[in-house]
Design a protein around this motif. Structure first.
Motif, mmCIF file in Angstrom:
data_model
loop_
_atom_site.group_PDB
_atom_site.id
_atom_site.type_symbol
_atom_site.label_atom_id
_atom_site.label_comp_id
_atom_site.label_asym_id
_atom_site.label_seq_id
_atom_site.Cartn_x
_atom_site.Cartn_y
_atom_site.Cartn_z
ATOM 1 N N PRO A 3 54.158 -57.232 24.600
ATOM 2 C CA PRO A 3 53.749 -56.691 23.503
ATOM 3 C C PRO A 3 52.301 -56.895 23.639
ATOM 4 C CG PRO A 3 55.914 -58.311 23.213
ATOM 5 C CD PRO A 3 55.680 -58.337 24.668
ATOM 6 N N VAL A 4 51.097 -56.202 22.903
ATOM 7 C CA VAL A 4 50.346 -55.906 22.943
ATOM 8 C C VAL A 4 49.426 -57.287 21.907
ATOM 9 C CG1 VAL A 4 47.983 -55.196 22.223
ATOM 10 C CG2 VAL A 4 49.466 -54.144 23.087
ATOM 11 N N VAL A 5 50.223 -57.615 21.084
ATOM 12 C CA VAL A 5 49.820 -58.328 20.138
ATOM 13 C C VAL A 5 51.553 -59.224 19.403
ATOM 14 C CG1 VAL A 5 49.304 -59.268 17.413
ATOM 15 C CG2 VAL A 5 48.044 -57.522 18.542
ATOM 16 N N ARG A 6 51.532 -61.067 20.187
ATOM 17 C CA ARG A 6 53.216 -61.069 19.417
ATOM 18 C C ARG A 6 52.476 -62.678 18.794
ATOM 19 N NH1 ARG A 6 56.261 -62.811 24.147
ATOM 20 N NH2 ARG A 6 57.817 -60.743 23.410
ATOM 21 N N ALA A 7 53.017 -62.624 17.548
ATOM 22 C CA ALA A 7 52.609 -64.155 16.635
ATOM 23 C C ALA A 7 53.432 -64.684 16.009
ATOM 24 C CB ALA A 7 52.192 -63.496 15.308
ATOM 25 N N LEU A 64 47.452 -59.833 24.143
ATOM 26 C CA LEU A 64 47.285 -58.785 25.573
ATOM 27 C C LEU A 64 48.381 -59.724 26.676
ATOM 28 C CD1 LEU A 64 43.755 -57.131 24.917
ATOM 29 C CD2 LEU A 64 45.985 -55.158 24.837
ATOM 30 N N GLY A 65 49.126 -60.668 26.281
ATOM 31 C CA GLY A 65 49.744 -60.872 27.086
ATOM 32 C C GLY A 65 49.170 -62.245 27.233
ATOM 33 N N ALA A 66 47.686 -62.508 26.869
ATOM 34 C CA ALA A 66 47.113 -63.769 27.338
ATOM 35 C C ALA A 66 47.096 -64.258 25.566
ATOM 36 C CB ALA A 66 46.025 -63.435 27.207
ATOM 37 N N ASP A 67 46.777 -66.339 26.376
ATOM 38 C CA ASP A 67 46.417 -66.769 24.536
ATOM 39 C C ASP A 67 45.249 -66.628 23.779
ATOM 40 O OD1 ASP A 67 44.827 -69.352 22.589
ATOM 41 O OD2 ASP A 67 47.322 -69.810 23.940
ATOM 42 N N SER A 68 45.454 -66.360 22.613
ATOM 43 C CA SER A 68 44.674 -65.682 21.841
ATOM 44 C C SER A 68 43.264 -66.710 22.171
ATOM 45 C CB SER A 68 44.441 -65.705 20.489
ATOM 46 O OG SER A 68 44.562 -66.792 20.006
ATOM 47 N N ARG A 69 42.659 -67.613 22.356
ATOM 48 C CA ARG A 69 41.783 -68.423 22.538
ATOM 49 C C ARG A 69 41.741 -67.652 24.533
ATOM 50 N NH1 ARG A 69 43.465 -74.422 20.880
ATOM 51 N NH2 ARG A 69 44.786 -73.839 18.489
ATOM 52 N N ASP A 70 42.039 -67.504 25.112
ATOM 53 C CA ASP A 70 41.431 -67.352 26.399
ATOM 54 C C ASP A 70 40.310 -66.099 25.898
ATOM 55 O OD1 ASP A 70 40.741 -66.132 28.691
ATOM 56 O OD2 ASP A 70 42.577 -65.976 29.043
ATOM 57 N N ALA A 71 38.412 -66.602 26.445
ATOM 58 C CA ALA A 71 38.049 -65.543 26.464
ATOM 59 C C ALA A 71 37.315 -64.194 26.789
ATOM 60 C CB ALA A 71 36.576 -66.390 26.579
ATOM 61 N N ARG A 72 38.854 -64.357 27.870
ATOM 62 C CA ARG A 72 38.645 -63.437 29.061
ATOM 63 C C ARG A 72 38.831 -62.136 27.863
ATOM 64 N NH1 ARG A 72 40.501 -65.729 34.160
ATOM 65 N NH2 ARG A 72 42.323 -66.271 32.174
ATOM 66 N N VAL A 73 40.331 -62.588 27.153
ATOM 67 C CA VAL A 73 40.390 -61.254 26.140
ATOM 68 C C VAL A 73 40.033 -60.240 25.398
ATOM 69 C CG1 VAL A 73 42.280 -60.878 24.950
ATOM 70 C CG2 VAL A 73 42.676 -62.306 26.420
ATOM 71 N N MET A 144 33.191 -47.578 21.519
ATOM 72 C CA MET A 144 32.343 -47.397 22.504
ATOM 73 C C MET A 144 32.943 -47.878 24.035
ATOM 74 S SD MET A 144 29.304 -49.046 22.457
ATOM 75 C CE MET A 144 28.644 -50.888 22.862
ATOM 76 N N HIS A 145 34.074 -49.299 24.347
ATOM 77 C CA HIS A 145 34.092 -48.787 25.636
ATOM 78 C C HIS A 145 34.993 -48.843 25.787
ATOM 79 C CE1 HIS A 145 35.054 -52.383 22.627
ATOM 80 N NE2 HIS A 145 35.279 -53.217 23.444
ATOM 81 N N GLU A 146 36.038 -48.338 24.882
ATOM 82 C CA GLU A 146 37.028 -48.040 25.674
ATOM 83 C C GLU A 146 38.687 -48.923 25.066
ATOM 84 O OE1 GLU A 146 37.934 -43.738 27.124
ATOM 85 O OE2 GLU A 146 36.137 -44.541 28.651
ATOM 86 N N PRO A 147 38.429 -50.395 24.102
ATOM 87 C CA PRO A 147 39.248 -51.107 24.865
ATOM 88 C C PRO A 147 40.885 -50.788 24.698
ATOM 89 C CG PRO A 147 38.411 -50.886 22.261
ATOM 90 C CD PRO A 147 37.666 -49.863 23.234
ATOM 91 N N GLU A 148 41.360 -52.007 25.079
ATOM 92 C CA GLU A 148 43.185 -51.608 25.285
ATOM 93 C C GLU A 148 43.099 -52.234 23.396
ATOM 94 O OE1 GLU A 148 44.734 -54.209 28.270
ATOM 95 O OE2 GLU A 148 42.623 -54.492 29.278
ATOM 96 N N LEU A 149 42.727 -52.668 22.926
ATOM 97 C CA LEU A 149 43.233 -52.886 21.649
ATOM 98 C C LEU A 149 41.823 -52.071 21.073
ATOM 99 C CD1 LEU A 149 45.124 -54.052 19.967
ATOM 100 C CD2 LEU A 149 44.785 -56.120 19.960
#
Length: 303
Positions: A3-7, A64-73, A144-149
């Motif tokens: 899933p793109v988002v999982r809560a 996007l498969g990572a912890d929401s706290r991950d700044a790279r997301v 503008m940066h064509e984000p995944e989400l």
């Protein structure tokens, strides 16, 4: 498929005040997910938790498969907040160019293309922009940066109808490319137009996740019919789904729960000269949905 988002069990309290309680939700890749609720229902709280703007009281979130706290997301997300503060003396073009550099490089051509589509003037100082034009700048920076989400909180606020339709087209393009949209709104019509599924939130609780067709089945519409001559009240009484019936000479007014089939067949026995169907207000759909839930629980609970 991840899933793109999982809560799971997502809960947020502001002191003693509940913002969101026990939200469990998955948003799939390549879908437009509408998030519906009146003001104060918990929509913005959910979005801020997903973006790690605020932290949950309890529960977990992955984006996007990572912890929401991950700044790279965050660089893979485009976000339009519900309240957009653009009060600087910078011109909109310079502001967007700065964001383009921060995000690793977005071409001026891409920014110009979006500005043309939204009829946005980038030469004006942002503090001098109207609410609608600020909204356009917010949309440009989100897309503008064509984000995944793409996460949009009330995306069409302040926009004229033609620009609203262009935004809907941009959302469809995101979906066609396999990317994902989470769109929070209290405007049912725009959510119905583009969403694959919708989540309904009330008082901080997710009460349903349904496809758009199922949501429309619950809709309450106001119908007004005018005929070329007076019609008998008994022709429209006791029809399935018809409530608040008023027959006055050659006019019939009522509300309809769900499908209007029975009413249309009854009206076809006479000559209709004018028909008005008011799209359901979101609050009315909620009231219909919640009253059904309350009746269901009342039946299930022992006396």
């Amino acid at each position: 498929m991840t899933p793109v988002v999982r809560a799971e069990g997502l809960t947020k309290y502001y002191g003693k005040r509940l913002g969101l309680e026990d939200l469990t939700l998955e948003i799939k890749p390549g879908e437009i997910f509408g998030y519906l609720g009146p003001n104060g229902a918990g929509k913005t709280t959910t979005i801020r938790l997903l973006l790690d703007v605020i932290r949950p009281t309890r529960g977990t979130i992955t984006v996007l498969g990572a912890d929401s706290r991950d700044a790279r997301v965050r660089g893979r997300i485009g976000y339009l907040p519900g309240e957009l503060a653009l009060e600087s003396r910078d011109r909109a073009r310079d502001y967007l160019a700065f964001l383009a550099r921060v995000r690793g490089g977005v071409s001026a051509g891409r920014i110009g293309e979006l500005a043309d589509r939204l009829d946005a003037d980038l030469s004006v100082q942002m503090r001098r922009l109207s609410k609608g034009n600020k909204q356009k700048i917010g949309l440009i920076q989100a897309f503008m940066h064509e984000p995944e989400l793409v996460i949009l909180d009330e995306p069409t606020t302040g926009l004229d109808p033609l620009v609203q339709q262009e935004v809907m087209a941009m959302l469809r393009e995101v979906r066609t490319s396999g990317r994902t949209v989470l769109m929070s709104s209290h405007v049912l019509a725009e959510v119905q137009e583009v969403s694959d599924r919708v989540g309904i939130v009330r008082a901080g609780r997710l009460v349903a996740v349904e496809n758009v067709a199922a949501l429309r089945e619950r809709a309450v519409r106001r119908i007004e019919l005018h005929f070329d001559a007076p019609v008998p009240r008994e022709a429209f009484e006791n029809l399935p789904g018809v409530r608040e019936l008023r027959v006055e000479g050659a006019s019939v007014r009522c509300t309809i729960d769900g499908r209007p089939d029975a009413l249309i067949k009854a009206a076809a026995r006479f000559t209709v000269v004018h028909l008005v169907s008011a799209e359901p207000d979101l609050e009315e759909i909620f009231l219909t949905y919640y009253s059904e839930e309350e009746r269901r629980h009342a039946v299930q609970e022992p006396a």
